[in-house]
Design an enzyme around this catalytic site. Structure first.
Site, mmCIF file in Angstrom:
data_model
loop_
_atom_site.group_PDB
_atom_site.id
_atom_site.type_symbol
_atom_site.label_atom_id
_atom_site.label_comp_id
_atom_site.label_asym_id
_atom_site.label_seq_id
_atom_site.Cartn_x
_atom_site.Cartn_y
_atom_site.Cartn_z
ATOM 1 N N ASP A 136 35.981 45.307 57.460
ATOM 2 C CA ASP A 136 36.153 46.765 57.213
ATOM 3 C C ASP A 136 35.063 47.211 55.965
ATOM 4 O O ASP A 136 35.130 48.129 55.477
ATOM 5 C CB ASP A 136 37.468 47.326 56.748
ATOM 6 C CG ASP A 136 38.097 47.709 58.155
ATOM 7 O OD1 ASP A 136 37.528 47.466 59.261
ATOM 8 O OD2 ASP A 136 39.315 47.965 58.153
ATOM 9 N N ASP A 195 44.648 36.473 54.339
ATOM 10 C CA ASP A 195 43.948 37.449 53.523
ATOM 11 C C ASP A 195 42.374 36.774 52.942
ATOM 12 O O ASP A 195 42.628 35.615 53.105
ATOM 13 C CB ASP A 195 44.444 38.093 52.339
ATOM 14 C CG ASP A 195 45.545 39.294 52.701
ATOM 15 O OD1 ASP A 195 45.423 39.572 54.071
ATOM 16 O OD2 ASP A 195 46.221 39.539 51.791
ATOM 17 N N ASP A 197 41.112 35.876 50.424
ATOM 18 C CA ASP A 197 41.033 34.984 49.286
ATOM 19 C C ASP A 197 42.159 33.829 49.729
ATOM 20 O O ASP A 197 42.385 32.974 48.811
ATOM 21 C CB ASP A 197 41.518 35.687 48.223
ATOM 22 C CG ASP A 197 42.862 36.161 48.194
ATOM 23 O OD1 ASP A 197 42.985 37.074 49.189
ATOM 24 O OD2 ASP A 197 43.477 35.954 47.164
ATOM 25 N N ASP A 289 52.945 44.915 56.040
ATOM 26 C CA ASP A 289 53.604 43.547 56.206
ATOM 27 C C ASP A 289 55.263 43.613 56.277
ATOM 28 O O ASP A 289 55.985 43.303 57.172
ATOM 29 C CB ASP A 289 53.045 42.867 55.501
ATOM 30 C CG ASP A 289 53.348 43.239 53.860
ATOM 31 O OD1 ASP A 289 53.650 44.301 53.544
ATOM 32 O OD2 ASP A 289 52.491 42.548 53.133
#
Length: 533
Positions: A136, A195, A197, A289
């Site tokens: 994105d 994610d 990282d 989540d």
């Protein structure tokens, strides 16, 4: 109507001194204090002590459960069926389920290579896995770099898809939802989410997937986070202490006793059928989540937490990034509680005990009370009682129970026991922002739907000394000042000084240390400072 004698409403010092301005101000102050401040402060004290007791009971309960889990060895492999995936001599790799790996990212220049590389390195049959990079990014340069990285892995035979959207609707939830709509996803049974990282080990899927394959009632397998930069600065050590307690205690208790806990948004594997039955991803709060996890639980699905399956990740090391993250993590659950409390109560698929656990323990105590009581009691009530001696705090509420709660929290990070006192002071400061965010979520006002991606530095800090040597950074004091911390710190400092000069509570040592901590964070001298080059 009868008139009350002036002596009833006014202190004796008022008599004979009506013309003295200083005395009149003193009388007015006494009136305000007696009729307003003292009752309000007593009410706040009573509510705070009740909340402290609730938090204490919750901590003790979870401590007991953890001890029992360790004593009786209730590991997930013993509570659920688990067998390693094996190659079939006749069918080959077709016995392995098809797995989708989603990597949502947004302008992740520093870490995109690490996350994509780790996902492509998962040890799973290449024809039974699809890597989906959901980009994105609004920076065209970064988008080109991410796409190029995907093409590089594709040239090595990895089944990797680079997906973009025209509009960043719904933020992360919108990206994940859009990713599941792709035609090739229909052949997948499970989806692993990481994610940008996060760097899973090669055996991640082979350890997590068997729980889903052999136990059709399980909808989610959640792994634990391992922080690669926890030693970067004192602020990251403080974060590690809080998150270690969350993973080692809160998640373990939820998994062992109720088969429910909040999905952490990453480092987990979902059964796609579970996501669909729960209604899919929704962007109505900033904790998509947790929203999905609660809805899936209300449908009867069970969750498994694997404390020994760890995925490397990065903690926010700048104070600005940490504040934004904590706002989202505090505002979102409170707002979700507002939206789902009635739905949870009316649900008929789960037991009354589980509903009580979700509403009272999971939401009310941990997501609301824990934040509010920390700030109101330790940063408002205790300092103010120094100025209002008519209100006394019992020692069990001011010292004994808080000390026990703190020691119980140390279970999560035994290596950081010596930092507990610093952790208390730091958490009290952060409770200012968490309380504000919690109230915003409950009242659904202001920044309730604000979503700012947590800044990751990746390997950027490794070249920081070189940057400093080449060019002296320009530090603008305005970029470091945090006025809220400075204002609260000034108030606590004043209360400490008053207690030292006139008080009898002897709270001034704690208050001075707390005020100094507010000042340190208020002036921005915490975490890693990234200068504007």
């Amino acid at each position: 109507m009868d008139h009350f004698p002036s002596a009833v409403l006014l202190p004796e010092s008022f008599q004979g001194s009506r013309n003295d301005i200083a005395s009149q101000f003193g009388v007015i102050w006494e009136l305000i204090k007696v009729l307003l401040i003292v009752p309000v402060l007593k009410l706040l004290l009573c509510v705070s002590l009740a909340f402290v007791v609730m938090l204490f009971v919750e901590r003790v309960y979870m401590g007991i459960v953890i001890v029992l889990v360790k004593l009786f060895g209730r590991k997930p492999e013993k509570r659920y069926k688990w067998e390693p995936m094996r190659d079939d001599l006749e069918m080959g790799y077709s016995s392995y389920p098809m797995v989708l790996v989603q990597i949502p990212m947004f302008n992740e220049k520093e870490v995109y290579q690490l996350s994509i590389g780790a996902a492509c390195g998962l040890s799973w049959p290449s024809d039974r896995i699809i890597i989906q990079v959901l980009d994105d990014s609004t920076d065209s340069t970064i988008k080109d770099l991410v796409e190029l990285e995907c093409q590089r892995w594709a040239s090595k035979g990895i089944n990797i898809k680079y997906e973009i959207r025209d509009k960043r609707t719904g933020y992360k939830a919108g990206a994940l939802k859009e990713g599941l709509k792709r035609s090739y996803v229909k052949q997948c049974d499970y989806v692993a989410i990481f994610d940008a990282d996060f760097q899973p080990e090669p055996d991640f899927l082979s350890r997590a997937i068997p729980f889903l394959v052999h136990n059709p009632e399980i909808g989610l397998v959640q792994a634990r986070w391992k922080f690669v930069n926890s030693n970067e600065c004192l602020m990251t050590r403080m974060q590690e202490m809080s998150l270690d307690y969350h993973f080692r205690v809160e998640q373990e208790v939820g998994s062992s006793t109720y088969a429910f806990f909040g999905f952490n948004g990453t480092a987990g594997v979902w059964r796609i059928a579970c996501i669909n039955e729960a209604g899919g991803w929704k962007d109505r709060t900033t904790v998509e989540d947790m929203d999905l996890a609660v809805r899936a639980s209300l449908k009867g699905w069970k969750f498994v937490y694997l404390g020994d399956l760890m995925v490397k990740s990065e903690l926010p090391s700048t104070f600005k990034a940490f504040r934004y993250q904590q706002h989202r993590w505090s505002c979102g659950p409170a707002n979700l509680f507002r939206k789902m409390a009635i739905e949870i109560i009316r649900n008929k698929k789960v037991t009354a005990w589980k509903k009580f656990y979700v509403i009272y323990s999971f939401f009310f105590v941990r997501k609301i009370i824990a934040h509010i009581v920390t700030f109101v009691f330790y940063c408002i009530v205790i300092p103010t009682t120094v100025l209002i001696p008519e209100v006394e705090i019992p020692m069990w509420g001011a010292v004994y129970i808080p000390c026990i709660i703190t020691l119980l929290n140390a279970v999560g990070s035994p290596r950081s026991v010596h930092l507990l006192f610093f952790w208390i002071l730091f958490e009290n400061v952060m409770s200012l922002h968490r309380t504000k965010a919690t109230l915003i979520g409950l009242l659904e006002t202001g920044r309730v739907n604000e979503w700012i991606v947590t800044e990751k530095l990746g390997d950027a800090n490794k070249i920081k000394p070189i940057i400093k040597a080449l060019k002296k950074p320009r530090i603008r004091i305005g970029n470091r000042l945090n006025l809220l911390e400075l204002v609260v710190g000034a108030y606590i400092f004043f209360c400490a000084s008053y207690d030292l000069a006139f008080g009898k509570n002897n709270f001034f040592i704690y208050l001075y240390l707390q005020a100094i901590t507010f000042f340190i964070l208020g002036f921005g001298y915490v975490g890693t400072f990234v200068p504007n080059m």
